[in-house]
Design a protein around this motif. Structure first.
Motif, PDB file in Angstrom:
ATOM      1  N   VAL A 153       3.365 -53.622 -25.588  1.00  0.00           N
ATOM      2  CA  VAL A 153       3.696 -54.384 -26.793  1.00  0.00           C
ATOM      3  C   VAL A 153       3.528 -55.880 -26.586  1.00  0.00           C
ATOM      4  N   LEU A 154       3.509 -56.318 -25.316  1.00  0.00           N
ATOM      5  CA  LEU A 154       3.333 -57.731 -25.001  1.00  0.00           C
ATOM      6  C   LEU A 154       2.692 -57.850 -23.630  1.00  0.00           C
ATOM      7  N   ASP A 155       1.625 -58.625 -23.533  1.00  0.00           N
ATOM      8  CA  ASP A 155       0.937 -58.856 -22.265  1.00  0.00           C
ATOM      9  C   ASP A 155       0.465 -60.304 -22.281  1.00  0.00           C
ATOM     10  N   VAL A 156       1.150 -61.174 -21.517  1.00  0.00           N
ATOM     11  CA  VAL A 156       0.919 -62.607 -21.602  1.00  0.00           C
ATOM     12  C   VAL A 156       0.673 -63.192 -20.210  1.00  0.00           C
ATOM     13  N   ASP A 157      -0.316 -64.090 -20.128  1.00  0.00           N
ATOM     14  CA  ASP A 157      -0.578 -64.848 -18.911  1.00  0.00           C
ATOM     15  C   ASP A 157      -0.026 -66.260 -19.074  1.00  0.00           C
ATOM     16  N   PHE A 158       0.471 -66.834 -17.961  1.00  0.00           N
ATOM     17  CA  PHE A 158       1.058 -68.164 -17.983  1.00  0.00           C
ATOM     18  C   PHE A 158       0.427 -69.046 -16.916  1.00  0.00           C
ATOM     19  N   SER A 159       0.475 -70.346 -17.122  1.00  0.00           N
ATOM     20  CA  SER A 159       0.026 -71.309 -16.128  1.00  0.00           C
ATOM     21  C   SER A 159       0.999 -71.325 -14.956  1.00  0.00           C
ATOM     22  N   ALA A 160       0.487 -71.751 -13.808  1.00  0.00           N
ATOM     23  CA  ALA A 160       1.310 -71.802 -12.603  1.00  0.00           C
ATOM     24  C   ALA A 160       2.360 -72.900 -12.688  1.00  0.00           C
ATOM     25  N   THR A 161       3.518 -72.628 -12.084  1.00  0.00           N
ATOM     26  CA  THR A 161       4.606 -73.580 -11.937  1.00  0.00           C
ATOM     27  C   THR A 161       4.894 -74.327 -13.235  1.00  0.00           C
ATOM     28  N   ASP A 162       5.390 -73.597 -14.203  1.00  0.00           N
ATOM     29  CA  ASP A 162       5.644 -74.166 -15.520  1.00  0.00           C
ATOM     30  C   ASP A 162       6.805 -73.420 -16.173  1.00  0.00           C
ATOM     31  N   THR A 163       7.314 -73.989 -17.254  1.00  0.00           N
ATOM     32  CA  THR A 163       8.319 -73.333 -18.087  1.00  0.00           C
ATOM     33  C   THR A 163       7.666 -73.044 -19.426  1.00  0.00           C
ATOM     34  N   ASN A 164       7.787 -71.818 -19.896  1.00  0.00           N
ATOM     35  CA  ASN A 164       7.090 -71.374 -21.105  1.00  0.00           C
ATOM     36  C   ASN A 164       8.076 -70.754 -22.088  1.00  0.00           C
ATOM     37  N   PHE A 165       7.798 -70.951 -23.366  1.00  0.00           N
ATOM     38  CA  PHE A 165       8.627 -70.361 -24.413  1.00  0.00           C
ATOM     39  C   PHE A 165       7.716 -69.727 -25.455  1.00  0.00           C
ATOM     40  N   ILE A 166       7.959 -68.466 -25.742  1.00  0.00           N
ATOM     41  CA  ILE A 166       7.196 -67.748 -26.766  1.00  0.00           C
ATOM     42  C   ILE A 166       8.151 -67.392 -27.887  1.00  0.00           C
ATOM     43  N   SER A 167       7.825 -67.816 -29.080  1.00  0.00           N
ATOM     44  CA  SER A 167       8.604 -67.459 -30.260  1.00  0.00           C
ATOM     45  C   SER A 167       7.791 -66.450 -31.066  1.00  0.00           C
ATOM     46  N   VAL A 168       8.376 -65.308 -31.339  1.00  0.00           N
ATOM     47  CA  VAL A 168       7.686 -64.254 -32.082  1.00  0.00           C
ATOM     48  C   VAL A 168       8.065 -64.377 -33.556  1.00  0.00           C
ATOM     49  N   PRO A 169       7.083 -64.528 -34.441  1.00  0.00           N
ATOM     50  CA  PRO A 169       7.386 -64.734 -35.863  1.00  0.00           C
ATOM     51  C   PRO A 169       7.881 -63.470 -36.570  1.00  0.00           C
ATOM     52  N   ASP A 170       8.350 -63.703 -37.774  1.00  0.00           N
ATOM     53  CA  ASP A 170       8.788 -62.637 -38.687  1.00  0.00           C
ATOM     54  C   ASP A 170       9.847 -61.742 -38.065  1.00  0.00           C
ATOM     55  N   ARG A 178      12.435 -61.176 -30.037  1.00  0.00           N
ATOM     56  CA  ARG A 178      12.391 -62.354 -30.911  1.00  0.00           C
ATOM     57  C   ARG A 178      11.756 -63.561 -30.222  1.00  0.00           C
ATOM     58  N   SER A 179      12.059 -63.744 -28.943  1.00  0.00           N
ATOM     59  CA  SER A 179      11.454 -64.832 -28.185  1.00  0.00           C
ATOM     60  C   SER A 179      11.648 -64.567 -26.699  1.00  0.00           C
ATOM     61  N   ILE A 180      10.872 -65.300 -25.900  1.00  0.00           N
ATOM     62  CA  ILE A 180      10.934 -65.138 -24.448  1.00  0.00           C
ATOM     63  C   ILE A 180      10.805 -66.515 -23.801  1.00  0.00           C
ATOM     64  N   HIS A 181      11.652 -66.772 -22.820  1.00  0.00           N
ATOM     65  CA  HIS A 181      11.593 -67.995 -22.019  1.00  0.00           C
ATOM     66  C   HIS A 181      11.233 -67.565 -20.600  1.00  0.00           C
ATOM     67  N   VAL A 182      10.164 -68.133 -20.041  1.00  0.00           N
ATOM     68  CA  VAL A 182       9.663 -67.725 -18.732  1.00  0.00           C
ATOM     69  C   VAL A 182       9.499 -68.948 -17.830  1.00  0.00           C
ATOM     70  N   VAL A 183       9.953 -68.816 -16.583  1.00  0.00           N
ATOM     71  CA  VAL A 183       9.725 -69.835 -15.564  1.00  0.00           C
ATOM     72  C   VAL A 183       8.794 -69.224 -14.526  1.00  0.00           C
ATOM     73  N   THR A 184       7.613 -69.847 -14.356  1.00  0.00           N
ATOM     74  CA  THR A 184       6.643 -69.324 -13.403  1.00  0.00           C
ATOM     75  C   THR A 184       6.774 -70.032 -12.063  1.00  0.00           C
ATOM     76  N   ALA A 185       6.361 -69.315 -11.023  1.00  0.00           N
ATOM     77  CA  ALA A 185       6.388 -69.852  -9.665  1.00  0.00           C
ATOM     78  C   ALA A 185       4.996 -70.379  -9.313  1.00  0.00           C
ATOM     79  N   GLY A 186       4.690 -70.486  -8.025  1.00  0.00           N
ATOM     80  CA  GLY A 186       3.406 -71.022  -7.582  1.00  0.00           C
ATOM     81  C   GLY A 186       2.272 -70.035  -7.750  1.00  0.00           C
ATOM     82  N   GLY A 187       1.591 -70.088  -8.821  1.00  0.00           N
ATOM     83  CA  GLY A 187       0.483 -69.183  -9.125  1.00  0.00           C
ATOM     84  C   GLY A 187       0.557 -68.800 -10.581  1.00  0.00           C
ATOM     85  N   ASN A 188      -0.555 -68.424 -11.153  1.00  0.00           N
ATOM     86  CA  ASN A 188      -0.554 -68.021 -12.555  1.00  0.00           C
ATOM     87  C   ASN A 188       0.326 -66.792 -12.747  1.00  0.00           C
ATOM     88  N   GLY A 189       1.163 -66.832 -13.773  1.00  0.00           N
ATOM     89  CA  GLY A 189       2.097 -65.751 -14.023  1.00  0.00           C
ATOM     90  C   GLY A 189       1.591 -64.764 -15.052  1.00  0.00           C
TER      91      GLY A 189
END
Length: 90
Positions: free
Chosen positions: A48-65, A24-35
């Motif tokens: 089913v899911l393959d996502v890249d993230f910015s370095a040193t950030d907090t990210n939230f993905i909400s999956v619709p429907d 349904r959703s994912i919360h990710v905390v990245t470290a030093g470097g692109n995640g």
């Protein structure tokens, strides 16, 4: 259709241990470097899911429907430069 939502925290690759589920959703905390976070449907299953993230950030993905269906179970196959991830599923 509404259903109960549960959460699991992961900190490494491997079987998430929740059986068949919908992401349904994912919360990710990245470290030093692109995640990067990759989830497959079962060991050796389809990605089913393959996502890249910015370095040193907090990210939230909400999956619709109805979310992303994992008919076998969630397996994290890539967990690069990520401190931790929380997956909300039903």
């Amino acid at each position: 259709m509404a259903s109960d939502v549960s959460a699991v925290r992961v900190a490494a690759t491997g079987n998430v241990g929740v059986g068949p589920a919908r992401i349904r959703s994912i919360h990710v905390v990245t470290a030093g470097g692109n995640g990067r976070l990759t989830i497959t449907d079962g060991s050796g299953g389809s990605v089913v899911l393959d996502v890249d993230f910015s370095a040193t950030d907090t990210n939230f993905i909400s999956v619709p429907d109805m979310g992303i269906r994992c008919s076998v179970g969630m397996v994290v196959t890539a967990f690069t430069n990520i401190t931790a991830a929380t997956i909300l599923y039903s």
